[in-house]
Structure formats: C-alpha cells, structure tokens
Enzyme design. Sequence first.
Site, PDB file in Angstrom:
ATOM      1  N   SER A  71      35.862  37.324  21.435  1.00 56.50           N
ATOM      2  CA  SER A  71      35.771  36.092  20.639  1.00 56.50           C
ATOM      3  C   SER A  71      34.429  36.030  19.914  1.00 56.50           C
ATOM      4  O   SER A  71      33.445  36.614  20.360  1.00 56.50           O
ATOM      5  CB  SER A  71      35.908  34.873  21.548  1.00 56.50           C
TER       6      SER A  71
HETATM    7  N1  SAH Z   1      36.775  36.396  26.570  1.00 51.32           N
HETATM    8  C1  SAH Z   1      37.205  37.661  26.059  1.00 51.32           C
HETATM    9  C2  SAH Z   1      38.227  37.452  24.983  1.00 51.32           C
HETATM   10  C3  SAH Z   1      39.368  38.326  25.175  1.00 51.32           C
HETATM   11  S1  SAH Z   1      40.767  38.006  24.126  1.00 51.32           S
HETATM   12  C4  SAH Z   1      36.007  38.479  25.585  1.00 51.32           C
HETATM   13  O1  SAH Z   1      34.905  37.922  25.500  1.00 51.32           O
HETATM   14  O2  SAH Z   1      36.161  39.674  25.315  1.00 51.32           O
HETATM   15  C5  SAH Z   1      41.929  37.371  25.289  1.00 51.32           C
HETATM   16  C6  SAH Z   1      42.218  38.217  26.504  1.00 51.32           C
HETATM   17  O3  SAH Z   1      43.241  37.549  27.233  1.00 51.32           O
HETATM   18  C7  SAH Z   1      42.746  39.618  26.217  1.00 51.32           C
HETATM   19  O4  SAH Z   1      41.954  40.558  26.873  1.00 51.32           O
HETATM   20  C8  SAH Z   1      44.165  39.589  26.774  1.00 51.32           C
HETATM   21  O5  SAH Z   1      44.598  40.834  27.321  1.00 51.32           O
HETATM   22  C9  SAH Z   1      44.045  38.530  27.840  1.00 51.32           C
HETATM   23  N2  SAH Z   1      45.308  37.908  28.228  1.00 51.32           N
HETATM   24  C10 SAH Z   1      46.361  37.548  27.452  1.00 51.32           C
HETATM   25  N3  SAH Z   1      47.334  37.012  28.186  1.00 51.32           N
HETATM   26  C11 SAH Z   1      46.908  37.014  29.483  1.00 51.32           C
HETATM   27  C12 SAH Z   1      47.476  36.587  30.729  1.00 51.32           C
HETATM   28  N4  SAH Z   1      48.690  36.037  30.803  1.00 51.32           N
HETATM   29  N5  SAH Z   1      46.746  36.753  31.843  1.00 51.32           N
HETATM   30  C13 SAH Z   1      45.507  37.299  31.808  1.00 51.32           C
HETATM   31  N6  SAH Z   1      44.919  37.711  30.669  1.00 51.32           N
HETATM   32  C14 SAH Z   1      45.604  37.584  29.513  1.00 51.32           C
END
Ligand code: SAH
Length: 217
Positions: free
Chosen positions: A68
């Site tokens: 993000s």
């Molecule tokens: N906070 C993270 C943002 C990652 S984007 C950072 O700083 O890098 C969102 C993340 O949510 C992705 O890695 C995706 O794989 C995860 N995600 C999506 N659906 C999910 C679920 N049901 N359970 C756990 N993680 C999930």
Amino acid sequence: MSGPAGIGMTSDRTRGRMVEALRKGGIRDERVLAAMLEIPRHLFVEAGIASRAYEDTPLPIGHGQTISSPTIVALMTQLLLEKSLPAKVLEIGTGCGYQTAVLAKLVKEVYTLERIAPLMDKARRNLRDLRVYNVRFKHADGHRGYPEGGPYDGILCAATASHVPAALKEQLAVGGRLVIPVGTDDQRLHVIERTAAGFTEDKREPVRFVPLLPGIA
Ligand code: SAH
C-alpha cells in the site's frame, strides 16, 4: 557513493521527505510519523524498484499484490490509534510486511494473517532482518480472523470486502476498533468500534484496495 552505506544515506533523506509529505497531506499522529521515519520501506520491495519505495504510490510485491502507498499505511494506522494505543493488534493481509513492521513499532503484540504462503515467508524474513520479534505470522484466510489470539484491541484489514466479515467484529475487545476498506468499485475505509452495548460504524475516506479473497494459496 555506491554500496550499502550510500544507499542508506540516500534512503534516510528520502524517508525524511516522505514523512514531511505525509505531514503536509494531513497525517497528524507523531507516533505514526516516527515509526514510518524509522522503517526502511525500500527493503520491503524488489531491489529493481527500491528507488521508488518512498514515492506515495502502491508498488508490486509479486503474486499480483501490492504494498500500500505510504499515505494509506499512515492513514489506517492513525485511524487505528485515534482513541487509544491498542496493546494487541490483528492485521489481515501481511503482504510484504511493511504495514506489519509499522504496527510492531507502535504496539506490544501483532498477529498477522496472509493467504499467500510465499508472501508470508518473505514478510517473515523482512521482519527478522529488521530484528522485529513481536509479530506472529499465520498462513490463514483472514475472513475468519484468528480467534486463538483474540480478543484484539485493534484489527486492521488491508484488503477489501463487500461486507465486513462477522468474525472480525466478534474478535474485537470492548473498546477495540476495526479499520477495513468496504466495497468493490466504490470503496471506503470503515472504522468499527465495539462498545459495551454493541458496535458503531463510521464511514471514512474513499480508497482503492485489492480484494479480500477466499481460502489460502
Ligand atoms: N499491508 C500489505 C498490503 C498487502 S495487499 C503491505 O504493506 O504489503 C493485501 C494483501 O492481502 C495481499 O498480500 C493479499 O494476498 C492478502 N489477502 C487477500 N485476501 C486475504 C485473505 N482472505 N486472508 C489473508 N490475506 C489476504
């Protein structure tokens, strides 16, 4: 200058500029700004795009996912800490672990859930390299939360759903808050608070997140 020292000096300065930009953009919580000044965001992205790590933009982290933008990380963290400093936080969507590292600087204990195993492993290595030890990683579907670790004073979800998963609300302690994007095309951050009598829900800023997907991968 080349080599790690040169990169370090450059990134300290650019990180300072990133924090100034966040402050100008309306982030007021000095605790959040201090944590983001400290954490080397460039170590969380691939070396090839490390030079862009301090731009206010999401960047690819592999597996179709993104880290993000600094503004979003700062805003969500600020909302989570708005009323009081939570002791125990659950994060959904570890990704590369950057938001996790920011939370780990601020609160005593963090649980983080990620559905994509290689991303979780990468995040675990990133935090170990930074000597962050107050985080527990779980390869799990965030829709269910992680009841074994609850109740939580704060829950932060980094992926969007059409509805707030009931399990996440249930795992909030009384006085705890959940910060989560809601909606598909038209998304907004929601702040849900558990009170002695039930829940309050407040719609906040419009945002753009990847979807909260079912199951693990
Ligand atoms: N906070 C993270 C943002 C990652 S984007 C950072 O700083 O890098 C969102 C993340 O949510 C992705 O890695 C995706 O794989 C995860 N995600 C999506 N659906 C999910 C679920 N049901 N359970 C756990 N993680 C999930």
